[in-house]
Enzyme design. Structure first.
Site, PDB file in Angstrom:
ATOM      1  N   ASP A 185       0.821  -1.212   0.000  1.00 12.35           N
ATOM      2  CA  ASP A 185       0.000   0.000   0.000  1.00 12.35           C
ATOM      3  C   ASP A 185       0.862   1.272   0.000  1.00 12.35           C
ATOM      4  O   ASP A 185       0.368   2.363   0.254  1.00 12.35           O
ATOM      5  CB  ASP A 185      -0.960   0.006   1.204  1.00 12.35           C
ATOM      6  CG  ASP A 185      -0.227  -0.008   2.548  1.00 12.35           C
ATOM      7  OD1 ASP A 185       1.025  -0.001   2.561  1.00 12.35           O
ATOM      8  OD2 ASP A 185      -0.914  -0.029   3.591  1.00 12.35           O
ATOM      9  N   HIS A 207       3.395   1.932   2.032  1.00 16.95           N
ATOM     10  CA  HIS A 207       3.946   2.418   3.305  1.00 16.95           C
ATOM     11  C   HIS A 207       5.454   2.233   3.339  1.00 16.95           C
ATOM     12  O   HIS A 207       6.003   1.335   2.704  1.00 16.95           O
ATOM     13  CB  HIS A 207       3.251   1.770   4.517  1.00 16.95           C
ATOM     14  CG  HIS A 207       3.552   0.336   4.790  1.00 16.95           C
ATOM     15  ND1 HIS A 207       2.595  -0.655   4.761  1.00 16.95           N
ATOM     16  CD2 HIS A 207       4.697  -0.288   5.138  1.00 16.95           C
ATOM     17  CE1 HIS A 207       3.141  -1.806   5.079  1.00 16.95           C
ATOM     18  NE2 HIS A 207       4.423  -1.622   5.305  1.00 16.95           N
TER      19      HIS A 207
HETATM   20  C1  GLP Z   1       6.684  -4.210   7.075  1.00 11.92           C
HETATM   21  C2  GLP Z   1       7.830  -3.307   7.546  1.00 11.92           C
HETATM   22  C3  GLP Z   1       8.325  -2.416   6.426  1.00 11.92           C
HETATM   23  C4  GLP Z   1       8.580  -3.253   5.175  1.00 11.92           C
HETATM   24  C5  GLP Z   1       7.291  -3.912   4.737  1.00 11.92           C
HETATM   25  C6  GLP Z   1       7.455  -4.731   3.462  1.00 11.92           C
HETATM   26  O1  GLP Z   1       5.462  -3.580   7.072  1.00 11.92           O
HETATM   27  N1  GLP Z   1       7.451  -2.497   8.652  1.00 11.92           N
HETATM   28  O2  GLP Z   1       9.521  -1.764   6.843  1.00 11.92           O
HETATM   29  O3  GLP Z   1       9.075  -2.430   4.149  1.00 11.92           O
HETATM   30  O4  GLP Z   1       6.891  -4.781   5.781  1.00 11.92           O
HETATM   31  O5  GLP Z   1       7.968  -5.974   3.775  1.00 11.92           O
HETATM   32  P1  GLP Z   1       8.491  -7.034   2.706  1.00 11.92           P
HETATM   33  O6  GLP Z   1       9.840  -6.549   2.297  1.00 11.92           O
HETATM   34  O7  GLP Z   1       8.575  -8.330   3.462  1.00 11.92           O
HETATM   35  O8  GLP Z   1       7.523  -7.057   1.609  1.00 11.92           O
END
Ligand code: GLP
Length: 261
Positions: free
Chosen positions: A136, A138
């Site tokens: 999303d 973030h």
């Molecule tokens: C979590 C963390 C983020 C990270 C996101 C994506 O929400 N707080 O810092 O970027 O996951 O994670 P992934 O890299 O496993 O897709």
């Protein structure tokens, strides 16, 4: 913003590790910003390989986590301090006492957030921040709607993020915490160099918005467009929605060798 599209995860991990190695050579006591999630693993594995080989040492470096779940017991495997120990700290030679995170178990969470901001400032700020991106858009745990000037604070996770992260909690979304502490977008934007890594088609829309969308709290990562030194490392699937993909590829291929990261 420099967008680099790699064909293999190994290449992206190598490029990120090159940036970190260069920084630590110039400044052995560098302050790294470390992220959890699956995306940065290629970087931590490559850093671990270089430390084992003797071509890199993080012995004098310090590191700050981006975020933490609220209320997970100290020994919970998904507490981000524990995650980062297994995925990063144990693979390299950084002093574990020099790795810091927001305290999701503090009795006074607001004071813990203020103390965390002070600790980052007292360390001289973050030299290089590793970032992933949520589906999303973030960054850290700054969900859509986050103030683009926000500082470390408590946030409520969206149901999208909780279901994305349920895979780390045995697939059970109910046990994914609802609250977290996270560096704010304003905090992240103070890092001197930001290195964002993303892979897979699930990130393609968020990556498109990050690099090419209008700056908006609805896609928090778009705030990175306001930062003067951001490197985005993508695989071809994460890059698949980019309108200017061929421009980024040509630019990188023709990049003067003196330019570096
Ligand atoms: C979590 C963390 C983020 C990270 C996101 C994506 O929400 N707080 O810092 O970027 O996951 O994670 P992934 O890299 O496993 O897709």
């Amino acid at each position: 913003m420099e967008v680099i599209i790699s064909t293999t995860p190994d290449e992206a991990g190598r490029l990120a590790a090159d940036a970190i190695s260069g920084l630590v050579r110039r400044r052995p006591e560098a302050v790294l910003g470390v992220a959890t999630g699956s995306s940065p693993l290629i970087i931590y594995n490559e850093l671990g390989r270089r430390v084992a080989q003797g071509s890199l040492s993080l012995a004098n470096a310090r590191a700050f986590l981006l975020d933490e779940y609220v209320g997970l017991p100290a020994d919970h495997p998904q507490r981000y301090r524990n995650v980062i120990r297994g995925e990063f700290v144990d693979k390299v030679d950084i002093d574990p006492a020099q790795v810091f995170g927001p305290d999701g178990l503090a009795a006074d969470l607001a004071s813990a957030c203020e103390a965390y901001e002070r600790a980052i400032a007292d360390a001289g700020g973050i030299d290089l921040q590793i970032l992933g991106i949520g589906t999303d858009g973030h960054i850290a745990f700054n969900e859509p709607g986050s103030s683009l000037a926000s500082r470390t604070r408590i946030k409520t996770l969206t149901s999208q993020t909780r279901s994305d992260n349920a895979r780390f909690f045995g697939g059970n979304v109910e046990v994914v915490p609802q609250h977290c502490l996270t560096q704010g977008i304003g905090t992240i934007l103070q890092a001197r160099h930001i290195l964002l890594v993303a892979s897979g088609r699930g990130k393609a829309e968020a990556v498109h918005q990050l690099a090419e969308g209008p700056v908006s709290a609805m896609w928090p990562a778009t705030a990175l467009q306001l930062h003067p030194h951001v490197t985005v490392l993508l695989d071809t699937a994460a890059a698949s929605r980019l309108q200017l993909a061929s421009y980024y590829i040509g630019t990188y291929q023709g990049k003067p060798s003196w330019q570096g990261f």
